[in-house]
Each structure stands twice: as C-alpha cells, then as structure tokens.
Design an enzyme around this catalytic site. Structure first.
Site, PDB file in Angstrom:
ATOM      1  N   HIS A 216       0.891  -1.159   0.000  1.00 49.09           N
ATOM      2  CA  HIS A 216       0.000   0.000   0.000  1.00 49.09           C
ATOM      3  C   HIS A 216       0.927   1.206   0.000  1.00 49.09           C
ATOM      4  O   HIS A 216       1.760   1.338   0.893  1.00 49.09           O
ATOM      5  CB  HIS A 216      -0.895  -0.013   1.243  1.00 49.09           C
ATOM      6  N   LEU A 217       0.801   2.080  -0.987  1.00 49.48           N
ATOM      7  CA  LEU A 217       1.817   3.093  -1.248  1.00 49.48           C
ATOM      8  C   LEU A 217       2.168   3.898   0.000  1.00 49.48           C
ATOM      9  O   LEU A 217       1.303   4.506   0.631  1.00 49.48           O
ATOM     10  CB  LEU A 217       1.346   4.033  -2.356  1.00 49.48           C
ATOM     11  N   HIS A 218       3.459   3.921   0.327  1.00 53.03           N
ATOM     12  CA  HIS A 218       3.944   4.675   1.481  1.00 53.03           C
ATOM     13  C   HIS A 218       5.440   4.914   1.350  1.00 53.03           C
ATOM     14  O   HIS A 218       6.156   4.153   0.707  1.00 53.03           O
ATOM     15  CB  HIS A 218       3.656   3.930   2.792  1.00 53.03           C
ATOM     16  N   LEU A 219       5.889   5.986   1.963  1.00 46.89           N
ATOM     17  CA  LEU A 219       7.305   6.277   2.135  1.00 46.89           C
ATOM     18  C   LEU A 219       7.602   6.313   3.627  1.00 46.89           C
ATOM     19  O   LEU A 219       6.704   6.539   4.447  1.00 46.89           O
ATOM     20  CB  LEU A 219       7.689   7.618   1.499  1.00 46.89           C
TER      21      LEU A 219
END
EC number: 2.7.7.78
Length: 415
Positions: A216-219
């Site tokens: 799940h898109l994250h930085l």
C-alpha cells in the site's frame, strides 16, 4: 510560517479521552514555498549526535510533539528508548544501531511475489490503522509548482519504529494504491526533508521485492542524529546534461539525482526519478530510494556543505520475505549506511567487512545494471556529445564491474 487551515494555532495532539479520537478531524499541516528550507542546514560541529541540540522548524515541532504523545499513549508495538549506536571501524562509516524490539515485534511482512503485485484490500493496509496513529495531513499551498497534482498525504506513525520520529507518508490511502512510487508521493517526501531544520531527517522508499512489507503506497521518514556516507560520497556524471550521476565509494553504487530546492529543478528531478522507477517496476526489478540533504554531485570532502537534496536510487536483486538469520536486512536505510541490527550478539560482532558482504549480496549483476541505465536515461545524442556519452558509458561499465575497493581506497574516495 506553516499553519493549519483556518487557524493561527493548532494542536496535533489527541484529546485525552480515546473515545473522542474517531470524532476528531485530522489536522492539516499547511506549508508554502517559504517553508521549504533549501540552504543553511548543516550538522553542528560540537554535538552532531544530539537531536535536541538542533533548532526545530514548525514541521519538526508538529511531528515530534505528536509522535511523542503517541509514545506516551502506548500506540506503538514497543516503547523506543535510546538505541545503542556505534560507528563501525573502517572507511565507509556505517552507523549501526541495536534495535532488538523491531526485529522481534514488527508485523510480519505480507506475502509478495511480484514487484508489480496489485493492491489487495483483504491484506493489512493503512485504511485499517487506529485513528490515533495519524498525526496530520500535509497540505501544500498553491504557491508551489505542481500544486494541481497535489494529493492528500497522511503522516502516520510507524508502530515498529526504526528511530525517533519514524513516520510513514501515505498518499490518499482510500485509493488503494499499490507500492509503486508516484510523482506526488516523491514530491511530498522531498518536501518533507526541506521542511525540516534537522539535517538528519531522511525519507525513503522500498519497492515490492525491495523489502517493502506492506503493499500500500507509502514512504518512510525518520530522524537519525548521525551523518551518513551517502550525504557526501563522490559521484561521476552519467549523462551529457549532468542530471544523473553514479554514487561511488560505497558498497552498492547508486544512481544519484540532485536538486538545490523547490522550483522547476525539483519538478524535473521528480520526473526523472519516477521515469526510472517506472522502468524498474515494469521490468520486475526491485529497488530502494533514499532522500537526504547532501553535497552537490562530483568530488566532495567531509567538509562539503549540504547545499541541496540528494535522491539516491538503487536497483537490486529481488528479495521476497525477511531473512531471519542475518544481522540486518538490506533495504533503504541499510544501503544508505544506517544498519538497524536485530540481536546483541550480531551488534557486538558486526564488522565493516561483514556489513559490506551482506549489502553486496543484494546488488544486480553489472551487465543488468548497465542495461537499466541505458534504457531509462535515453537522450538524443548529437555528434558533439556522442564521444562524451560513449566515454561515460564505458566509465559506467568499469565502475559497475569493480569489486569493492580496499578500505584504504574507500577512505581516499570518501575523504
């Protein structure tokens, strides 16, 4: 001065009663061009390892106060205390830290089989976290380039922190975006570094197959009160325009992009980096990315000023799952020189040579790395630049084929 929406003051703290957390709106951290500090941020000479010794920006104050409150409320899997830290003897300058709790108590990574794996709403994702885990939302004012592409970026605690202030930057979680880097997410990460007055606030990204544990898109963003070798490592230009460099003098050569700060230069960098990560993802090549304040490309020294932001991209062998028997797992921070070690025994016995061996085991073969570069950095080459480009490609081949230099050679390159 960065301000919340419709108020001269705000609180990023949760109300005392946890029954009120669901009803509290997520506060906005609003910032503009004037809040992005591109110059004048340096390590203090007297106490580089003390986080409290440095001034705070409004962003630092908001993040640290809210993060500290979540610690007191017990929202983390463990209470992070001061970590035992050592600089490994040798030329590289690895920063090793003992973090036993993270090795034992962090959430098990999801089952990942592909760099391009689709988002699965049935798996853990950031729509399932507790309300109190969200600190605030980053909101860009319309005076910044790229505002029309703005996304809602939630700043969320990492419940298994690497270091103080460890947060996740999560773009529009309700969209269910897979872990594939997008321009808006990268822009938020770079701007978060520019919002901080601390030279040790870093941001990074792990692709699927590059040890991302959640699809799940994250930085990641966190404070580390120590210099890292990637800040000032020398580099060699790889394209005629000087936009892409090879970071050398490190166990894993990385591709270096550099910007002096907000504006068209930053937007161009974002496009170039995402073009590269798109290519890697489309070709099932895992990768890691690290954002830090740093010196300009080229020849550098330990005294070189941190005049801009370095974005380093590593293409690497895919690794699906955690290797439990290793002293550390190689992802974004390890490639940059920060080594969170899992056990006391490994921490006390770890050497630079052992760390280098673990990192080099994740490198792509030189021929594959060169092919990646050739594909994603295609530029029109006229007669005047043809010979220069051929020489740079030959230089890239030579650098990528080298074995790790001896500690003495590494020291001379980093000094």
């Amino acid at each position: 001065m960065a301000l919340p929406h419709d108020s001269n003051e705000t609180s990023y703290l949760l109300p005392p009663n946890n029954e009120d957390w669901d009803r509290q709106a997520i506060p906005d951290f609003v910032y503009g061009q004037k809040d992005l500090m591109a110059e004048g941020i340096q390590w203090p000479r007297n106490a580089p390892g003390v986080l409290e010794a440095l001034p705070q920006s409004p962003f630092d104050a908001a993040l640290c106060s809210a993060w500290k409150q979540r610690v007191e409320l017990g929202l983390f899997r463990y209470r992070l205390r001061e970590l035992q830290t050592q600089i490994l003897p040798g030329a590289v300058g690895f920063v090793a830290q003992l973090n036993v709790e993270r090795g034992v108590q962090r959430r098990r990574p999801q089952t990942i089989k592909s760099v391009r794996q689709a988002f699965d709403p049935e798996q853990f994702n950031f729509n399932k976290i507790q309300p109190g885990e969200v600190l605030f939302r980053l909101h860009r004012e319309p005076d910044l380039p790229g505002t029309l592409l703005q996304e809602d970026i939630l700043v969320v605690i990492n419940v298994s922190p690497l270091e103080w202030g460890h947060v996740l930057l999560v773009p529009e979680p309700a969209r269910g975006l897979p872990q594939r880097l997008l321009p808006g997410a990268l822009r938020a990460g770079i701007e978060a570094v520019l919002l901080s007055l601390h030279p040790g606030f870093r941001v990074g990204f792990n692709s699927l197959g590059g040890l991302a544990s959640v699809n799940h898109l994250h930085l990641h963003g966190y404070y580390l009160a120590h210099r890292l070798p990637v800040e000032q490592a020398p580099s060699e230009p790889l394209d005629p325009g000087g936009h892409l460099h090879l970071l050398r003098g490190l166990p894993a050569p990385g591709f270096l992009f550099y910007t002096r700060g907000p504006g068209l230069d930053l937007e161009s960098l974002i496009c170039r980096v995402c073009r590269a990560t798109d290519y890697l993802t489309d070709h099932e090549i895992a990768h890691n990315l690290f954002v830090t304040r740093g010196a300009p490309p080229g020849k550098t020294s330990p005294s070189s000023a941190l005049t801009g932001v370095r974005v380093i991209l590593w293409a690497r062998k895919s690794c699906f799952g955690i290797k439990d028997g290793e002293a550390f797992n190689v992802a974004l921070c390890e490639l940059a020189g920060h080594l969170p070690v899992k056990t006391s025994q490994d921490f006390s016995s770890l050497t630079e040579a052992a760390a280098v061996a673990l990192i080099q085991d994740c490198r792509l073969p030189p021929s594959q790395a060169e092919e990646n570069l050739r594909e994603w950095s295609r530029v029109p080459v006229g007669p005047a630049n043809q010979r220069k480009t051929m020489l740079r490609k030959r230089n890239l081949r030579n650098v990528l084929k080298r074995k790790l230099p001896s500690p003495l050679t590494l020291h001379s390159r980093l000094s």
